[in-house]
Design a protein around this motif. Structure first.
Motif, PDB file in Angstrom:
ATOM      1  N   LEU A 107      15.744 -15.506   2.498  1.00 58.44           N
ATOM      2  CA  LEU A 107      17.185 -15.510   2.766  1.00 58.44           C
ATOM      3  C   LEU A 107      17.987 -15.895   1.529  1.00 58.44           C
ATOM      4  N   ASP A 108      17.348 -16.572   0.587  1.00 54.52           N
ATOM      5  CA  ASP A 108      18.035 -16.954  -0.657  1.00 54.52           C
ATOM      6  C   ASP A 108      18.451 -15.717  -1.458  1.00 54.52           C
ATOM      7  N   ASP A 109      17.758 -14.600  -1.247  1.00 48.80           N
ATOM      8  CA  ASP A 109      18.014 -13.395  -2.032  1.00 48.80           C
ATOM      9  C   ASP A 109      19.140 -12.541  -1.462  1.00 48.80           C
ATOM     10  N   LEU A 110      19.720 -12.966  -0.339  1.00 56.00           N
ATOM     11  CA  LEU A 110      20.786 -12.203   0.299  1.00 56.00           C
ATOM     12  C   LEU A 110      22.073 -13.021   0.280  1.00 56.00           C
ATOM     13  N   ALA A 111      23.153 -12.412  -0.187  1.00 57.11           N
ATOM     14  CA  ALA A 111      24.400 -13.150  -0.415  1.00 57.11           C
ATOM     15  C   ALA A 111      24.895 -13.941   0.799  1.00 57.11           C
ATOM     16  N   PRO A 112      24.906 -13.362   2.008  1.00 57.78           N
ATOM     17  CA  PRO A 112      25.454 -14.123   3.149  1.00 57.78           C
ATOM     18  C   PRO A 112      24.683 -15.397   3.471  1.00 57.78           C
ATOM     19  N   THR A 113      23.394 -15.428   3.184  1.00 57.66           N
ATOM     20  CA  THR A 113      22.577 -16.596   3.541  1.00 57.66           C
ATOM     21  C   THR A 113      22.115 -17.395   2.321  1.00 57.66           C
ATOM     22  N   ALA A 114      22.632 -17.058   1.163  1.00 55.46           N
ATOM     23  CA  ALA A 114      22.198 -17.735  -0.068  1.00 55.46           C
ATOM     24  C   ALA A 114      22.697 -19.173  -0.147  1.00 55.46           C
ATOM     25  N   LEU A 344      11.360  -5.027   6.980  1.00 55.58           N
ATOM     26  CA  LEU A 344      11.540  -3.657   7.455  1.00 55.58           C
ATOM     27  C   LEU A 344      13.006  -3.304   7.692  1.00 55.58           C
ATOM     28  N   SER A 345      13.877  -4.301   7.711  1.00 51.87           N
ATOM     29  CA  SER A 345      15.285  -4.032   7.967  1.00 51.87           C
ATOM     30  C   SER A 345      15.875  -3.130   6.900  1.00 51.87           C
ATOM     31  N   LYS A 346      16.528  -2.081   7.330  1.00 51.46           N
ATOM     32  CA  LYS A 346      17.183  -1.144   6.403  1.00 51.46           C
ATOM     33  C   LYS A 346      18.598  -1.610   6.052  1.00 51.46           C
ATOM     34  N   GLN A 347      19.035  -2.693   6.665  1.00 52.61           N
ATOM     35  CA  GLN A 347      20.383  -3.217   6.426  1.00 52.61           C
ATOM     36  C   GLN A 347      20.317  -4.738   6.258  1.00 52.61           C
ATOM     37  N   PRO A 348      19.579  -5.197   5.255  1.00 51.51           N
ATOM     38  CA  PRO A 348      19.334  -6.631   5.110  1.00 51.51           C
ATOM     39  C   PRO A 348      20.598  -7.472   4.914  1.00 51.51           C
ATOM     40  N   VAL A 349      21.594  -6.942   4.225  1.00 53.38           N
ATOM     41  CA  VAL A 349      22.812  -7.721   4.006  1.00 53.38           C
ATOM     42  C   VAL A 349      23.558  -7.933   5.319  1.00 53.38           C
ATOM     43  N   ASP A 350      23.677  -6.870   6.124  1.00 53.36           N
ATOM     44  CA  ASP A 350      24.334  -7.016   7.425  1.00 53.36           C
ATOM     45  C   ASP A 350      23.507  -7.901   8.357  1.00 53.36           C
ATOM     46  N   ALA A 351      22.193  -7.784   8.263  1.00 55.50           N
ATOM     47  CA  ALA A 351      21.321  -8.653   9.057  1.00 55.50           C
ATOM     48  C   ALA A 351      21.549 -10.117   8.654  1.00 55.50           C
ATOM     49  N   ALA A 352      21.731 -10.349   7.356  1.00 57.89           N
ATOM     50  CA  ALA A 352      21.971 -11.706   6.871  1.00 57.89           C
ATOM     51  C   ALA A 352      23.312 -12.246   7.373  1.00 57.89           C
ATOM     52  N   LYS A 353      24.296 -11.368   7.507  1.00 60.55           N
ATOM     53  CA  LYS A 353      25.584 -11.798   8.077  1.00 60.55           C
ATOM     54  C   LYS A 353      25.388 -12.322   9.495  1.00 60.55           C
ATOM     55  N   TRP A 354      24.564 -11.623  10.278  1.00 64.71           N
ATOM     56  CA  TRP A 354      24.277 -12.038  11.651  1.00 64.71           C
ATOM     57  C   TRP A 354      23.490 -13.345  11.670  1.00 64.71           C
ATOM     58  N   VAL A 355      22.509 -13.481  10.794  1.00 61.18           N
ATOM     59  CA  VAL A 355      21.727 -14.710  10.721  1.00 61.18           C
ATOM     60  C   VAL A 355      22.611 -15.883  10.325  1.00 61.18           C
ATOM     61  N   LYS A 356      23.513 -15.671   9.383  1.00 61.21           N
ATOM     62  CA  LYS A 356      24.441 -16.726   8.974  1.00 61.21           C
ATOM     63  C   LYS A 356      25.331 -17.132  10.148  1.00 61.21           C
ATOM     64  N   PHE A 357      25.773 -16.163  10.925  1.00 61.52           N
ATOM     65  CA  PHE A 357      26.622 -16.459  12.088  1.00 61.52           C
ATOM     66  C   PHE A 357      25.831 -17.229  13.150  1.00 61.52           C
ATOM     67  N   LEU A 358      24.578 -16.830  13.372  1.00 57.67           N
ATOM     68  CA  LEU A 358      23.745 -17.504  14.366  1.00 57.67           C
ATOM     69  C   LEU A 358      23.572 -18.988  14.057  1.00 57.67           C
ATOM     70  N   SER A 359      23.471 -19.314  12.782  1.00 56.92           N
ATOM     71  CA  SER A 359      23.265 -20.704  12.391  1.00 56.92           C
ATOM     72  C   SER A 359      24.571 -21.427  12.084  1.00 56.92           C
ATOM     73  N   GLY A 360      25.697 -20.723  12.250  1.00 59.65           N
ATOM     74  CA  GLY A 360      27.006 -21.298  11.962  1.00 59.65           C
ATOM     75  C   GLY A 360      27.561 -22.100  13.120  1.00 59.65           C
TER      76      GLY A 360
END
Length: 456
Positions: A107-114, A344-360
């Motif tokens: 997750l460190d490699d994706l801007a939303p969850t960095a 396997l996610s083809k949209q890792p940045v958008d997935a990271a946005k969702w993960v960031k929201f889940l933990s927000g």
């Protein structure tokens, strides 16, 4: 399966992932696939999804829920067949192996969850989801501890005040006041209690303490972990990422000898009485009158709050802390879930946005207000405590005080999880059944240590 075959299988899985575009960084598809296993949590996370979609027009969250066993088999198959979700609820007993197989995206490699901050969550939770490489592979979702659920009617019939359960202590020699209470709560088919002359341990109507099996599938989390923990024992030389086990230590074996001895005395169901390896849960045992009390996790609060008797009348359930052990303190395993992104996610940045929201904070508060689990953020935990008091008339602080009082210990996190499980489950079942002595766990300990010799 031999070590060579396991290595071949792992390599094959990784090859398939690479061939299927496991590191895909393609454009947004518009729909983020999210998997979880707890049906009780699905409504709360649907509310989170609705809020996320309002804030992110064009993105949609599709939630899929599966039962525990189906969940992990489908996920494993999905990693091989390129059908795994973008994001999934991860468990500490599984994630180390997923990191080894390189199917989780750092997750460190994706801007939303960095910029996820450890300090935003209950102490120790965020650190659990960092691999040996220092990378973060999950954002904290919720946490759980262990406490003792009990049937108030059974306590009244035994003449035991609920407050008595708050001060119980145990030891591996005579069981202390805890064993005395459990014995008195046990009743045979003739109405004789476990501490009375003439008690028939072979024909018990109600056991003082429920059982959920031998505990080999989860380090005794809802079975013996509260006892081994309060005796000062830890499973690994270090946690997380330990490589040497302590199942050969006398404190562990003495504790398990006493614990499984409760079944031999008739105070706890035998292995066969609860259905063997497919044990019925503590909730069902208390609901049916098979048991008066039982250790279980905070994720079961909602389930216990809905229990009814055979006539459909709501059971009066109470919650007490784990007993005080030989160390002078009580203890509970501290486990936590997280949300991880698959490679396997083809949209890792958008997935990271969702993960960031889940933990927000917003989503964590929504989950806290549902009262199903304790969210990872302290404010969410406070909302869950308030919900249970106001809506269920349940004091759940027996769970949360363990965190406040720092009497928790971490779920063992290490590699080779699948092999460890395969070795532990039958060995501990044998000890519970009585076909193997507790001392046989020394040999099990040697086998577990052998798993790490190749990587040392």
């Amino acid at each position: 399966m031999s070590r060579n075959l396991r290595a071949t299988a792992a390599a094959l899985a990784l090859t398939l992932l690479t061939a299927c575009g496991g590191a895909g960084t393609g454009g947004t598809t518009g729909t983020i696939e999210y998997w979880l296993w707890d049906s009780g949590q699905q409504p709360g996370y649907q509310k989170c999804a609705d809020a996320f979609q309002q804030q992110n027009p064009g993105l949609r969250i599709r939630i899929s829920q599966y039962g525990w066993d189906d969940y992990w088999s489908k996920l494993t198959a999905g990693f091989i067949a390129d059908t795994a979700p973008d994001v999934f609820t991860d468990h500490l007993s599984k994630y180390a192996q997923f990191v080894d197989l390189k199917v989780l995206r750092p997750l460190d490699d994706l801007a939303p969850t960095a910029d996820v901050r450890d300090a935003d969550y209950q102490a120790g939770l965020a650190e659990l989801w960092k691999g040996q490489d220092g990378k973060r592979y999950g954002t904290p979702k919720d946490w759980d501890t262990i406490a003792m659920f009990y049937d108030r009617a059974a306590l009244r019939a035994a003449g035991i005040e609920p407050a008595t359960l708050e001060t119980l202590s145990w030891n591996p020699v005579d069981g202390g006041t805890f064993e005395k209470a459990i014995a008195h709560l046990t009743v045979d088919v003739n109405g004789v209690r476990g501490d009375e002359p003439g008690f028939d341990k072979s024909h018990v109507k109600t056991y003082g303490l429920a059982s959920e099996g031998a505990g080999g599938g989860g380090w005794g989390q809802t079975q013996w972990s509260a006892f081994t923990g309060s005796a000062g024992w830890q499973a690994l030389d270090k946690n997380p990422w330990g490589t040497r086990f302590n199942l050969d230590q006398p404190v562990f074996q003495d504790t398990l000898r006493w614990y499984f001895g409760l079944a031999q005395k008739g105070y706890m169901p035998s292995f066969a009485a609860i259905g063997g390896a497919n044990a019925i849960g503590t909730d069902k045992q208390i609901q049916s009158g098979i048991a008066a009390t039982g250790l279980s996790g905070s994720w079961m609060i909602s389930t216990f709050s809905k229990l009814t008797d055979s006539a459909g009348k709501k059971l009066d359930i109470g919650i007490a802390p784990t007993p005080i052990g030989p160390t002078g303190k009580r203890a509970s395993m501290f486990n936590g879930l997280a949300d991880s992104i698959t490679t396997l996610s083809k949209q890792p940045v958008d997935a990271a946005k969702w993960v960031k929201f889940l933990s927000g904070e917003q989503c964590q508060n929504i989950i806290g207000e549902s009262g199903v689990v304790f969210p990872a953020r302290p404010k969410g935990t406070e909302l869950a405590i308030a919900y249970n008091k106001a809506e269920r008339d349940l004091d759940v602080t027996a769970f949360t005080d363990q965190v406040r009082d720092k009497t928790t210990f971490l779920f063992p996190v290490t590699t080779n999880a699948a092999d460890i499980l395969a070795l532990m489950r039958p060995r501990l079942d044998g000890v519970y059944i009585g076909s193997s002595p507790v001392s046989s766990l020394t040999e099990l300990n040697n086998q577990l240590n052998e798993l790490f010799k190749v990587t040392r």
